[in-house]
Enzyme design. Structure first.
Site, PDB file in Angstrom:
ATOM      1  N   CYS A   1       0.849  -1.183   0.000  1.00  0.00           N
ATOM      2  CA  CYS A   1       0.000   0.000   0.000  1.00  0.00           C
ATOM      3  C   CYS A   1       0.888   1.237   0.000  1.00  0.00           C
ATOM      4  O   CYS A   1       1.709   1.404   0.906  1.00  0.00           O
ATOM      5  CB  CYS A   1      -0.905   0.000   1.234  1.00  0.00           C
ATOM      6  SG  CYS A   1      -1.932   1.478   1.372  1.00  0.00           S
TER       7      CYS A   1
ATOM      8  N   ASN B   1       2.506  -8.389   0.121  1.00  0.00           N
ATOM      9  CA  ASN B   1       1.475  -9.341   0.520  1.00  0.00           C
ATOM     10  C   ASN B   1       2.109 -10.692   0.810  1.00  0.00           C
ATOM     11  O   ASN B   1       3.283 -10.913   0.523  1.00  0.00           O
ATOM     12  CB  ASN B   1       0.454  -9.485  -0.616  1.00  0.00           C
ATOM     13  CG  ASN B   1      -0.314  -8.212  -0.841  1.00  0.00           C
ATOM     14  OD1 ASN B   1      -0.917  -7.664   0.056  1.00  0.00           O
ATOM     15  ND2 ASN B   1      -0.291  -7.707  -2.070  1.00  0.00           N
TER      16      ASN B   1
END
Length: 87
Positions: free
Chosen positions: A28, A37
């Site tokens: 992000c 991730n």
């Protein structure tokens, strides 16, 4: 750094659907600590070790993720990708 441990804990509680990304790509731009991730390769390696069927070809996935990392000009964050493609 806790995604794999969290997935393991969730698996123990009966969760069977997980969100991961090849090569751990993502993150992000607004959260400085959100660097990526859960790498699908790491999740699949863990599932293999636990004897959980999943239908993913880990070798092909690792090769594809290594290619993506090379194209992006950065090392793969996945320990499994680094181990399987070292050499």
């Amino acid at each position: 750094g806790q995604a794999l441990a969290n997935a393991y804990s969730a698996l123990q509680e009966g969760i069977t659907t997980f969100d991961a990304s090849a090569g751990g790509l993502g993150g992000c731009p607004y959260a400085k600590s959100a660097t990526g991730n859960l790498a699908t390769e790491d999740l699949v390696w863990m599932l293999d070790g636990l004897g959980v069927a999943h239908g993913v070809d880990l070798s092909a996935l690792a090769q594809t993720s290594a290619w993506m990392a090379q194209e992006l000009g950065r090392p793969s964050p996945s320990a499994v990708v680094r181990a399987l493609t070292a050499g």
